[in-house]
Design an enzyme around this catalytic site. Structure first.
Site, short mmCIF file in Angstrom:
data_model
loop_
_atom_site.label_atom_id
_atom_site.label_comp_id
_atom_site.label_asym_id
_atom_site.label_seq_id
_atom_site.Cartn_x
_atom_site.Cartn_y
_atom_site.Cartn_z
N SER A 1 116.48 15.58 26.81
CA SER A 1 115.39 14.74 26.19
C SER A 1 114.97 14.71 24.70
CB SER A 1 114.01 15.43 26.71
OG SER A 1 112.92 15.17 26.17
N TYR B 1 109.76 23.25 27.90
CA TYR B 1 110.24 22.12 28.61
C TYR B 1 111.66 21.67 27.52
CZ TYR B 1 111.36 17.40 30.13
OH TYR B 1 111.88 16.17 30.33
#
Length: 260
Positions: free
Chosen positions: A155, A168
């Site tokens: 990401s 995350y």
């Protein structure tokens, strides 16, 4: 484990299979777009899902309606036994596995600062995003065809370093580390492994819990002044598994419109 198709190309000589791709988390969003894109490119696609059986069947039906081959297989990637069964069913149905796309992942709708993150959230994020990728990579190392390709999902929040994304982003940093090191560990098998790191992308996973104002602000972050689409990311994955990317290995491709 359940499969949505009763046709087994490996045992039916009338069904020709070229190459086979497993796409995890493929019942919707980016995963579904990847499954459809690879099917258009001639792959037989195993559409993995955790719980959304009807949506996975719809992806399979769309692929088959367009003349492709697909199979829906339920498996929780955080469960090593389920992942082994996923590969078993793929090989039983199609005879081989050439490509693994590790799209399955979770992002909670609430993203508290690290100090406010509870144990359950931390453990679930690492179970799916890290252990899930570990489980599939371990299986792929032993069962992908010589010359296979793997695409993991990182990401662009790693580079953005936005408050609230610490845990995350940490899971995705682990995935990037897996990618870079495993490329060297696969020496001799001619298997390429890379990662794609999307930026803000208009999926249910990303939009869940965000106000319209937040979405508008995030859509303006990239110089191209829009959110990414699942199709944008599917195109990046299609490139990484293609022969055009034959000299790309152990890398992370940021597909984010220039946001970072």
């Amino acid at each position: 484990m359940t499969a949505s198709s009763t046709r087994h190309p490996a045992s039916d000589p009338s069904i020709a299979v070229a190459q086979v791709a497993i796409v995890t988390g493929a019942s919707r969003g980016i995963g579904a777009a990847i499954a459809r894109r690879l099917a258009r490119g001639g792959y037989a696609v195993v559409v993995n899902y955790a719980g959304k059986a009807a949506e996975a069947r719809a992806v399979v039906q769309a692929i088959e309606s367009a003349g492709g081959q697909a199979l829906a297989v339920q498996a929780d990637v955080s469960d090593a036994a389920a992942v082994r069964a996923l590969f078993d069913q793929a090989i039983e149905a199609f005879g081989r596995v050439d490509v693994l796309v590790n799209n399955a992942g979770i992002m909670p709708p609430a993203l508290p600062h690290l100090a406010d993150t509870d144990d359950a959230t931390f453990e679930r994020l690492f179970a799916v995003n890290v252990r899930g990728t570990f489980n599939t990579l371990r299986e792929a190392a032993a069962r992908l065809q010589h010359g296979g390709r793997i695409v993991n999902f990182s990401s662009s929040v790693i580079g953005l370093a936005l408050p609230g994304y610490a845990v995350y982003a940490a899971t995705k940093s682990a995935v990037e580390t897996f990618t870079h090191i495993m490329a060297k560990e696969l020496r001799g098998k001619n298997i390429r492994i890379n990662a794609v790191a999307p930026g803000p992308t208009a999926t249910d996973l990303f939009l869940n819990g965000k106000t319209p104002e937040t979405v508008e602000r995030l859509s303006k972050m990239a110089p191209l002044e829009r959110l990414g689409t699942p199709g944008d990311i599917a195109a990046a994955v299609a490139f990484l598994v293609s022969e055009d990317a034959g000299w790309v290995n152990g890398q992370t491709l940021r597909a984010n419109g220039g946001v970072v």
